[in-house]
Motif scaffolding. Structure first.
Motif, PDB file in Angstrom:
ATOM      1  N   VAL A  18     -12.629  -7.726 -13.061  1.00 55.24           N
ATOM      2  CA  VAL A  18     -12.167  -6.658 -13.951  1.00 55.24           C
ATOM      3  C   VAL A  18     -11.522  -5.533 -13.145  1.00 55.24           C
ATOM      4  CG1 VAL A  18     -12.870  -4.915 -15.634  1.00 55.24           C
ATOM      5  CG2 VAL A  18     -13.855  -7.211 -15.746  1.00 55.24           C
ATOM      6  N   GLN A  19     -12.233  -5.065 -12.114  1.00 58.00           N
ATOM      7  CA  GLN A  19     -11.653  -4.024 -11.268  1.00 58.00           C
ATOM      8  C   GLN A  19     -10.481  -4.562 -10.459  1.00 58.00           C
ATOM      9  OE1 GLN A  19     -14.584  -2.040  -8.857  1.00 58.00           O
ATOM     10  NE2 GLN A  19     -15.637  -1.152 -10.616  1.00 58.00           N
ATOM     11  N   GLY A  20     -10.519  -5.860 -10.115  1.00 57.95           N
ATOM     12  CA  GLY A  20      -9.422  -6.453  -9.369  1.00 57.95           C
ATOM     13  C   GLY A  20      -8.138  -6.483 -10.177  1.00 57.95           C
ATOM     14  N   ILE A  21      -8.245  -6.783 -11.469  1.00 60.57           N
ATOM     15  CA  ILE A  21      -7.064  -6.788 -12.336  1.00 60.57           C
ATOM     16  C   ILE A  21      -6.471  -5.384 -12.424  1.00 60.57           C
ATOM     17  CG2 ILE A  21      -6.308  -7.056 -14.741  1.00 60.57           C
ATOM     18  CD1 ILE A  21      -8.282  -9.425 -14.911  1.00 60.57           C
ATOM     19  N   ILE A  22      -7.336  -4.382 -12.557  1.00 56.97           N
ATOM     20  CA  ILE A  22      -6.850  -2.998 -12.580  1.00 56.97           C
ATOM     21  C   ILE A  22      -6.180  -2.655 -11.252  1.00 56.97           C
ATOM     22  CG2 ILE A  22      -7.526  -0.570 -12.794  1.00 56.97           C
ATOM     23  CD1 ILE A  22      -9.855  -1.471 -14.522  1.00 56.97           C
ATOM     24  N   ALA A  23      -6.773  -3.142 -10.157  1.00 54.32           N
ATOM     25  CA  ALA A  23      -6.245  -2.836  -8.825  1.00 54.32           C
ATOM     26  C   ALA A  23      -4.828  -3.370  -8.632  1.00 54.32           C
ATOM     27  CB  ALA A  23      -7.159  -3.413  -7.749  1.00 54.32           C
ATOM     28  N   MET A  24      -4.477  -4.470  -9.318  1.00 55.40           N
ATOM     29  CA  MET A  24      -3.120  -5.009  -9.201  1.00 55.40           C
ATOM     30  C   MET A  24      -2.092  -3.978  -9.672  1.00 55.40           C
ATOM     31  SD  MET A  24      -3.670  -8.001  -7.923  1.00 55.40           S
ATOM     32  CE  MET A  24      -5.091  -7.223  -7.124  1.00 55.40           C
ATOM     33  N   GLY A  25      -2.381  -3.344 -10.821  1.00 51.41           N
ATOM     34  CA  GLY A  25      -1.470  -2.326 -11.335  1.00 51.41           C
ATOM     35  C   GLY A  25      -1.487  -1.052 -10.510  1.00 51.41           C
ATOM     36  N   VAL A  26      -2.683  -0.633 -10.102  1.00 53.63           N
ATOM     37  CA  VAL A  26      -2.807   0.585  -9.296  1.00 53.63           C
ATOM     38  C   VAL A  26      -2.070   0.430  -7.966  1.00 53.63           C
ATOM     39  CG1 VAL A  26      -4.435   2.053  -8.028  1.00 53.63           C
ATOM     40  CG2 VAL A  26      -4.962   1.332 -10.366  1.00 53.63           C
ATOM     41  N   THR A  27      -2.110  -0.770  -7.405  1.00 52.01           N
ATOM     42  CA  THR A  27      -1.417  -1.026  -6.138  1.00 52.01           C
ATOM     43  C   THR A  27       0.068  -0.706  -6.244  1.00 52.01           C
ATOM     44  OG1 THR A  27      -2.994  -2.754  -5.529  1.00 52.01           O
ATOM     45  CG2 THR A  27      -0.876  -2.772  -4.395  1.00 52.01           C
ATOM     46  N   MET A  28       0.662  -1.040  -7.378  1.00 50.66           N
ATOM     47  CA  MET A  28       2.095  -0.769  -7.568  1.00 50.66           C
ATOM     48  C   MET A  28       2.384   0.731  -7.472  1.00 50.66           C
ATOM     49  SD  MET A  28       3.159  -3.853  -7.995  1.00 50.66           S
ATOM     50  CE  MET A  28       4.821  -3.754  -8.663  1.00 50.66           C
ATOM     51  N   THR A  29       1.526   1.551  -8.074  1.00 48.38           N
ATOM     52  CA  THR A  29       1.743   3.003  -8.023  1.00 48.38           C
ATOM     53  C   THR A  29       1.490   3.545  -6.622  1.00 48.38           C
ATOM     54  OG1 THR A  29      -0.543   3.540  -8.678  1.00 48.38           O
ATOM     55  CG2 THR A  29       1.054   3.224 -10.439  1.00 48.38           C
ATOM     56  N   VAL A  30       0.455   3.019  -5.963  1.00 47.15           N
ATOM     57  CA  VAL A  30       0.128   3.501  -4.616  1.00 47.15           C
ATOM     58  C   VAL A  30       1.216   3.117  -3.627  1.00 47.15           C
ATOM     59  CG1 VAL A  30      -1.545   3.373  -2.728  1.00 47.15           C
ATOM     60  CG2 VAL A  30      -2.351   3.477  -5.087  1.00 47.15           C
ATOM     61  N   LEU A  31       1.806   1.937  -3.786  1.00 49.89           N
ATOM     62  CA  LEU A  31       2.905   1.535  -2.905  1.00 49.89           C
ATOM     63  C   LEU A  31       4.083   2.491  -3.013  1.00 49.89           C
ATOM     64  CD1 LEU A  31       3.014  -2.364  -3.285  1.00 49.89           C
ATOM     65  CD2 LEU A  31       2.377  -1.058  -1.252  1.00 49.89           C
ATOM     66  N   CYS A  32       4.237   3.112  -4.189  1.00 49.61           N
ATOM     67  CA  CYS A  32       5.308   4.094  -4.397  1.00 49.61           C
ATOM     68  C   CYS A  32       4.847   5.511  -4.086  1.00 49.61           C
ATOM     69  CB  CYS A  32       5.823   4.012  -5.835  1.00 49.61           C
ATOM     70  SG  CYS A  32       6.721   2.502  -6.206  1.00 49.61           S
ATOM     71  N   ALA A  33       3.754   5.630  -3.302  1.00 47.33           N
ATOM     72  CA  ALA A  33       3.232   6.928  -2.856  1.00 47.33           C
ATOM     73  C   ALA A  33       2.709   7.776  -4.006  1.00 47.33           C
ATOM     74  CB  ALA A  33       4.282   7.694  -2.062  1.00 47.33           C
ATOM     75  N   ALA A  34       2.016   7.143  -4.950  1.00 47.13           N
ATOM     76  CA  ALA A  34       1.386   7.863  -6.052  1.00 47.13           C
ATOM     77  C   ALA A  34      -0.025   7.310  -6.221  1.00 47.13           C
ATOM     78  CB  ALA A  34       2.201   7.711  -7.338  1.00 47.13           C
ATOM     79  N   CYS A  35      -0.657   7.594  -7.326  1.00 42.55           N
ATOM     80  CA  CYS A  35      -1.969   7.034  -7.646  1.00 42.55           C
ATOM     81  C   CYS A  35      -2.154   7.100  -9.154  1.00 42.55           C
ATOM     82  CB  CYS A  35      -3.092   7.777  -6.924  1.00 42.55           C
ATOM     83  SG  CYS A  35      -3.300   9.507  -7.451  1.00 42.55           S
ATOM     84  N   ASP A  36      -3.143   6.392  -9.676  1.00 36.27           N
ATOM     85  CA  ASP A  36      -3.396   6.400 -11.111  1.00 36.27           C
ATOM     86  C   ASP A  36      -4.904   6.431 -11.355  1.00 36.27           C
ATOM     87  OD1 ASP A  36      -3.407   6.210 -13.814  1.00 36.27           O
ATOM     88  OD2 ASP A  36      -2.228   4.369 -13.957  1.00 36.27           O
ATOM     89  N   LEU A  37      -5.418   7.607 -11.644  1.00 40.47           N
ATOM     90  CA  LEU A  37      -6.846   7.780 -11.919  1.00 40.47           C
ATOM     91  C   LEU A  37      -7.165   7.690 -13.412  1.00 40.47           C
ATOM     92  CD1 LEU A  37      -7.620  10.722  -9.463  1.00 40.47           C
ATOM     93  CD2 LEU A  37      -8.163   8.311  -9.154  1.00 40.47           C
ATOM     94  N   SER A  38      -6.155   7.434 -14.227  1.00 37.81           N
ATOM     95  CA  SER A  38      -6.384   7.335 -15.664  1.00 37.81           C
ATOM     96  C   SER A  38      -6.788   5.933 -16.098  1.00 37.81           C
ATOM     97  CB  SER A  38      -5.123   7.745 -16.431  1.00 37.81           C
ATOM     98  OG  SER A  38      -4.077   6.808 -16.230  1.00 37.81           O
TER      99      SER A  38
END
Length: 322
Positions: free
Chosen positions: A52-72
């Motif tokens: 479950v957290q791994g699936i979320i991490a796939m999307g979060v990785t995309m934002t972090v790669l672009c020098a951002a983050c997603d805590l929502s």
């Protein structure tokens, strides 16, 4: 000579992927305790929980790669589960309810992207506030009480087992991991994400549509968090406003543990999943050892602070070298 070269290469990989070293350390440590840690049931539970957290991490990785983050993402996960269960209980087909939940996640990601990318606000503050807002909405929709799903078919989405032992959640995670890996490794979109995180201005003046690409990563993150919320609610056969309280922080930290830096342009989905798995495995180890919940929370907090501290130090060193 070849053996020596392989040994040196393996050593370099392990030193670079510190998350793998952490996993090996925990595996060795648990050999000295008489627990059920190495049972098949426990490991299936670890992988099922990590998906479950791994699936979320796939999307979060995309934002972090672009020098951002997603805590929502924790709030999105919670909201999508609530929407799905409420719509199913009202007589809506399961497929339609799940689609509406995914669209809700995409809409939240669209708003996050507009505020962060288009309005150039701080992603940490914006997404943290959005997550809090969504949790409040969930509490209003559920009256702060868990809601059971009345359609038992919904449970089968996450609780089916392959070959009698392997949870189907693991299969979902594997498919999503392969898709995201291929997108980042073999497509122009993936290469552009790395370019934006590496140097936003250079990417912009190179002709890359930096605004739309970075904006789209928040939409992807929202959809993945919504999908995780659907799967979690299916697994529990209920929706609750307490789901995902610490998910945003834990997933983002797990991504960084795996080697995807908040500085952007470094890392990938495989590393992110390994980082998330480290946190899940650590939690499982502490459960097996009988460590109390309060102490676990204390240790997780210490680790999060250390992770963010080291990542900030790494970003400072990167600027100095530039």
């Amino acid at each position: 000579m070849d053996t020596k070269r392989v040994f040196i290469k393996a050593k370099q990989v392990l030193l670079k992927q510190k998350a793998v070293l952490a996993i090996l350390a925990m595996l060795i440590l648990m050999l000295f305790f008489n627990t059920q840690f190495y049972s098949v049931y426990n490991w299936m539970n670890v992988f099922r929980s990590a998906t479950v957290q791994g699936i979320i991490a796939m999307g979060v990785t995309m934002t972090v790669l672009c020098a951002a983050c997603d805590l929502s993402v924790g709030g999105i996960m919670c909201l999508s589960g609530v929407i799905t269960v409420l719509m199913i209980n009202s007589g809506m087909p399961i497929a339609v309810a799940c689609l509406c939940a995914l669209l809700a996640g995409a809409a939240v990601g669209l708003v996050n992207g507009f505020l962060v990318v288009h309005q150039r606000t701080e992603p940490f503050i914006i997404t943290l506030g959005m997550g809090t807002l969504l949790k409040g909405i969930c509490q209003q929709l559920t009256d702060a009480h868990p809601i059971a799903c009345t359609n038992m078919e919904f449970m089968k989405i996450s609780n089916t087992k392959i070959f009698g032992h392997i949870p189907i959640l693991v299969l979902y995670m594997a498919i999503i991991l392969v898709i995201f890996f291929c997108v980042l490794r073999f497509t122009t979109y993936g290469r552009n994400c790395y370019a934006i995180g590496g140097n936003y201005d250079v990417a912009k003046y190179s002709g890359i549509n930096t605004v739309m690409i970075k904006w789209s990563t928040f939409v992807i993150s929202g959809v993945m968090a919504a999908l995780a919320g659907i799967l979690l609610s299916s697994r529990m056969n209920s929706a609750s406003s307490v789901y995902g309280d610490n998910t945003g922080m834990l997933v983002n930290c797990g991504v960084v543990i795996g080697g995807t830096s908040f500085a952007g342009g470094i890392g990938g989905v495989v590393q992110s999943f390994i980082g998330v798995f480290v946190l899940q495995l650590m939690s499982n180890c502490m459960d097996c050892l009988g460590i109390g919940a309060y102490v676990q929370q204390l240790l997780q907090g210490i680790i999060i602070v250390l992770i963010l501290g080291f990542d900030c130090f790494g970003r400072l060193r990167k600027r100095e070298h530039v």
